[in-house]
Design a protein around this motif. Structure first.
Motif, PDB file in Angstrom:
ATOM      1  N   LEU A  11       0.803  -1.214   0.000  1.00 52.74           N
ATOM      2  CA  LEU A  11       0.000   0.000   0.000  1.00 52.74           C
ATOM      3  C   LEU A  11       0.842   1.272   0.000  1.00 52.74           C
ATOM      4  CD1 LEU A  11      -2.763  -1.065   2.535  1.00 52.74           C
ATOM      5  CD2 LEU A  11      -2.882  -1.032   0.057  1.00 52.74           C
ATOM      6  N   VAL A  12       2.138   1.144   0.237  1.00 53.41           N
ATOM      7  CA  VAL A  12       3.012   2.306   0.303  1.00 53.41           C
ATOM      8  C   VAL A  12       4.005   2.242  -0.846  1.00 53.41           C
ATOM      9  CG1 VAL A  12       4.719   3.518   1.689  1.00 53.41           C
ATOM     10  CG2 VAL A  12       2.780   2.438   2.801  1.00 53.41           C
ATOM     11  N   ASP A  13       4.131   3.348  -1.593  1.00 53.90           N
ATOM     12  CA  ASP A  13       5.101   3.420  -2.681  1.00 53.90           C
ATOM     13  C   ASP A  13       6.516   3.415  -2.135  1.00 53.90           C
ATOM     14  OD1 ASP A  13       3.202   3.566  -4.670  1.00 53.90           O
ATOM     15  OD2 ASP A  13       3.079   5.746  -4.572  1.00 53.90           O
ATOM     16  N   LYS A  14       7.453   2.939  -2.947  1.00 52.88           N
ATOM     17  CA  LYS A  14       8.848   2.939  -2.538  1.00 52.88           C
ATOM     18  C   LYS A  14       9.383   4.358  -2.420  1.00 52.88           C
ATOM     19  CE  LYS A  14      10.006  -1.594  -4.168  1.00 52.88           C
ATOM     20  NZ  LYS A  14       9.442  -2.285  -5.281  1.00 52.88           N
ATOM     21  N   ASP A  15       8.900   5.258  -3.258  1.00 52.55           N
ATOM     22  CA  ASP A  15       9.351   6.640  -3.211  1.00 52.55           C
ATOM     23  C   ASP A  15       8.258   7.556  -2.647  1.00 52.55           C
ATOM     24  OD1 ASP A  15       7.742   6.253  -5.366  1.00 52.55           O
ATOM     25  OD2 ASP A  15       8.971   7.397  -6.772  1.00 52.55           O
ATOM     26  N   TYR A  16       7.659   7.111  -1.560  1.00 55.21           N
ATOM     27  CA  TYR A  16       6.548   7.813  -0.924  1.00 55.21           C
ATOM     28  C   TYR A  16       6.937   9.233  -0.521  1.00 55.21           C
ATOM     29  CZ  TYR A  16       3.237   8.975   2.776  1.00 55.21           C
ATOM     30  OH  TYR A  16       2.321   9.603   3.564  1.00 55.21           O
TER      31      TYR A  16
ATOM     32  N   ARG B  35       0.118  -5.468 -22.602  1.00 56.52           N
ATOM     33  CA  ARG B  35      -0.995  -6.414 -22.602  1.00 56.52           C
ATOM     34  C   ARG B  35      -2.326  -5.730 -22.306  1.00 56.52           C
ATOM     35  NH1 ARG B  35      -0.781  -9.850 -17.007  1.00 56.52           N
ATOM     36  NH2 ARG B  35      -2.638  -8.791 -16.356  1.00 56.52           N
ATOM     37  N   GLU B  36      -3.376  -6.441 -22.596  1.00 56.26           N
ATOM     38  CA  GLU B  36      -4.726  -5.912 -22.404  1.00 56.26           C
ATOM     39  C   GLU B  36      -5.022  -5.700 -20.933  1.00 56.26           C
ATOM     40  OE1 GLU B  36      -7.352  -8.715 -24.208  1.00 56.26           O
ATOM     41  OE2 GLU B  36      -6.739  -8.197 -26.232  1.00 56.26           O
ATOM     42  N   GLY B  37      -5.907  -4.751 -20.656  1.00 55.23           N
ATOM     43  CA  GLY B  37      -6.340  -4.514 -19.283  1.00 55.23           C
ATOM     44  C   GLY B  37      -6.415  -3.036 -18.954  1.00 55.23           C
ATOM     45  N   HIS B  38      -6.538  -2.770 -17.667  1.00 60.21           N
ATOM     46  CA  HIS B  38      -6.627  -1.397 -17.179  1.00 60.21           C
ATOM     47  C   HIS B  38      -5.229  -0.860 -16.908  1.00 60.21           C
ATOM     48  CE1 HIS B  38     -10.946  -1.583 -16.802  1.00 60.21           C
ATOM     49  NE2 HIS B  38     -10.826  -2.750 -16.184  1.00 60.21           N
ATOM     50  N   TRP B  39      -4.994   0.377 -17.314  1.00 54.94           N
ATOM     51  CA  TRP B  39      -3.715   1.036 -17.149  1.00 54.94           C
ATOM     52  C   TRP B  39      -3.956   2.477 -16.713  1.00 54.94           C
ATOM     53  CZ3 TRP B  39       0.958  -1.488 -18.155  1.00 54.94           C
ATOM     54  CH2 TRP B  39       0.839  -2.740 -18.755  1.00 54.94           C
ATOM     55  N   LYS B  40      -2.958   3.049 -16.058  1.00 53.24           N
ATOM     56  CA  LYS B  40      -3.009   4.464 -15.707  1.00 53.24           C
ATOM     57  C   LYS B  40      -2.019   5.183 -16.609  1.00 53.24           C
ATOM     58  CE  LYS B  40      -2.747   7.683 -11.907  1.00 53.24           C
ATOM     59  NZ  LYS B  40      -2.637   7.813 -10.446  1.00 53.24           N
TER      60      LYS B  40
ATOM     61  N   ILE C 169       3.015   4.762 -18.722  1.00 52.12           N
ATOM     62  CA  ILE C 169       1.888   3.841 -18.793  1.00 52.12           C
ATOM     63  C   ILE C 169       2.087   2.861 -17.645  1.00 52.12           C
ATOM     64  CG2 ILE C 169       0.627   2.211 -20.234  1.00 52.12           C
ATOM     65  CD1 ILE C 169       1.990   3.557 -22.657  1.00 52.12           C
ATOM     66  N   LEU C 170       1.251   2.986 -16.613  1.00 53.28           N
ATOM     67  CA  LEU C 170       1.442   2.241 -15.372  1.00 53.28           C
ATOM     68  C   LEU C 170       0.381   1.164 -15.213  1.00 53.28           C
ATOM     69  CD1 LEU C 170       2.032   5.332 -13.063  1.00 53.28           C
ATOM     70  CD2 LEU C 170       3.739   4.015 -14.296  1.00 53.28           C
ATOM     71  N   HIS C 171       0.822  -0.048 -14.861  1.00 51.28           N
ATOM     72  CA  HIS C 171      -0.095  -1.156 -14.585  1.00 51.28           C
ATOM     73  C   HIS C 171      -0.393  -1.137 -13.095  1.00 51.28           C
ATOM     74  CE1 HIS C 171      -1.681  -5.259 -14.410  1.00 51.28           C
ATOM     75  NE2 HIS C 171      -1.934  -5.074 -15.699  1.00 51.28           N
ATOM     76  N   PRO C 172      -1.660  -1.131 -12.694  1.00 49.98           N
ATOM     77  CA  PRO C 172      -1.986  -0.974 -11.281  1.00 49.98           C
ATOM     78  C   PRO C 172      -1.547  -2.122 -10.371  1.00 49.98           C
ATOM     79  CG  PRO C 172      -3.976  -1.320 -12.576  1.00 49.98           C
ATOM     80  CD  PRO C 172      -2.844  -1.213 -13.537  1.00 49.98           C
ATOM     81  N   SER C 173      -1.427  -3.331 -10.902  1.00 44.69           N
ATOM     82  CA  SER C 173      -1.115  -4.455 -10.025  1.00 44.69           C
ATOM     83  C   SER C 173       0.308  -4.981 -10.160  1.00 44.69           C
ATOM     84  CB  SER C 173      -2.104  -5.598 -10.274  1.00 44.69           C
ATOM     85  OG  SER C 173      -1.938  -6.097 -11.585  1.00 44.69           O
ATOM     86  N   ASP C 174       1.057  -4.546 -11.165  1.00 42.80           N
ATOM     87  CA  ASP C 174       2.411  -5.063 -11.359  1.00 42.80           C
ATOM     88  C   ASP C 174       3.303  -3.971 -11.946  1.00 42.80           C
ATOM     89  OD1 ASP C 174       4.665  -6.572 -11.669  1.00 42.80           O
ATOM     90  OD2 ASP C 174       3.820  -7.967 -13.119  1.00 42.80           O
ATOM     91  N   ASN C 175       4.162  -3.388 -11.096  1.00 45.74           N
ATOM     92  CA  ASN C 175       4.994  -2.289 -11.570  1.00 45.74           C
ATOM     93  C   ASN C 175       6.104  -2.741 -12.521  1.00 45.74           C
ATOM     94  OD1 ASN C 175       6.659  -3.534  -9.760  1.00 45.74           O
ATOM     95  ND2 ASN C 175       7.024  -1.745  -8.494  1.00 45.74           N
ATOM     96  N   LYS C 176       6.304  -4.033 -12.683  1.00 44.59           N
ATOM     97  CA  LYS C 176       7.294  -4.533 -13.637  1.00 44.59           C
ATOM     98  C   LYS C 176       6.817  -4.349 -15.082  1.00 44.59           C
ATOM     99  CE  LYS C 176       9.034  -7.862 -10.371  1.00 44.59           C
ATOM    100  NZ  LYS C 176       8.900  -9.211  -9.865  1.00 44.59           N
ATOM    101  N   LYS C 177       5.511  -4.152 -15.261  1.00 49.48           N
ATOM    102  CA  LYS C 177       4.935  -3.975 -16.596  1.00 49.48           C
ATOM    103  C   LYS C 177       4.838  -2.504 -16.995  1.00 49.48           C
ATOM    104  CE  LYS C 177       2.351  -8.193 -16.137  1.00 49.48           C
ATOM    105  NZ  LYS C 177       1.105  -8.767 -15.698  1.00 49.48           N
ATOM    106  N   ASP C 178       5.228  -1.591 -16.106  1.00 49.65           N
ATOM    107  CA  ASP C 178       5.161  -0.167 -16.399  1.00 49.65           C
ATOM    108  C   ASP C 178       6.084   0.195 -17.549  1.00 49.65           C
ATOM    109  OD1 ASP C 178       3.522  -0.143 -14.223  1.00 49.65           O
ATOM    110  OD2 ASP C 178       4.885   0.974 -12.924  1.00 49.65           O
ATOM    111  N   ARG C 179       5.686   1.197 -18.323  1.00 46.18           N
ATOM    112  CA  ARG C 179       6.477   1.681 -19.456  1.00 46.18           C
ATOM    113  C   ARG C 179       6.612   3.198 -19.355  1.00 46.18           C
ATOM    114  NH1 ARG C 179       7.304  -2.904 -19.645  1.00 46.18           N
ATOM    115  NH2 ARG C 179       6.737  -4.417 -21.228  1.00 46.18           N
TER     116      ARG C 179
END
Length: 140
Positions: free
Chosen positions: A33-38, A114-119, A84-94
């Motif tokens: 729940l806490v970001d690494k660079d909070y 991949r398909e799905g919801h992204w921020k 382009i951020l994936h909400p559940s897996d930060n390894k997929k962020d671009r």
């Protein structure tokens, strides 16, 4: 068994339960729940807020369409980055740099996403002003 023995057994079981929970909590890997660079994000919050406010004030919100590629149309020529951020897996962020040129348009290929919801977070500079835009998108 008298009531004193039952009381000691009950207290012992309760203490074992609490110790088990404490050990499980300590062994857990990370707090998701806490970001690494909070702290850094907290410091930069005012800067992000100012860039979002500037975008609304100048009515510089980009037009976004998702198809075979992610197409972003700006009001004026822009340079910056797209996250382009994936909400559940930060390894997929671009993170992709952008330069719209005089066409005011950027098309980013989505073949490795991949398909799905992204921020989607767009940070750009146009006419010596900095802007920021966030939007949740769905890639089909």
């Amino acid at each position: 068994m008298n009531w004193g023995t039952k009381l000691v057994i009950g207290m012992g079981l309760f203490m074992a339960f609490i110790i088990t929970l404490a050990v499980l909590m300590i062994r857990s890997g990370s707090d998701d729940l806490v970001d690494k660079d909070y702290y850094q994000k907290g410091i930069e919050y005012d800067k992000d807020y100012d860039r979002k406010s500037q975008m609304q004030k100048d009515q510089a919100e980009p037009e976004i369409s998702v198809g075979d590629s992610l197409r972003i149309v700006f009001n004026k020529p822009a340079t910056g980055i797209v996250r382009i951020l994936h909400p559940s897996d930060n390894k997929k962020d671009r993170i992709v740099s952008l330069n719209s040129g005089i066409a005011n348009e950027v098309a980013l290929p989505l073949n490795d996403i991949r398909e799905g919801h992204w921020k989607l977070i767009i940070e750009w500079k146009s006419d010596e002003k900095e802007y920021m835009f966030e939007k949740n998108i769905t890639i089909d």
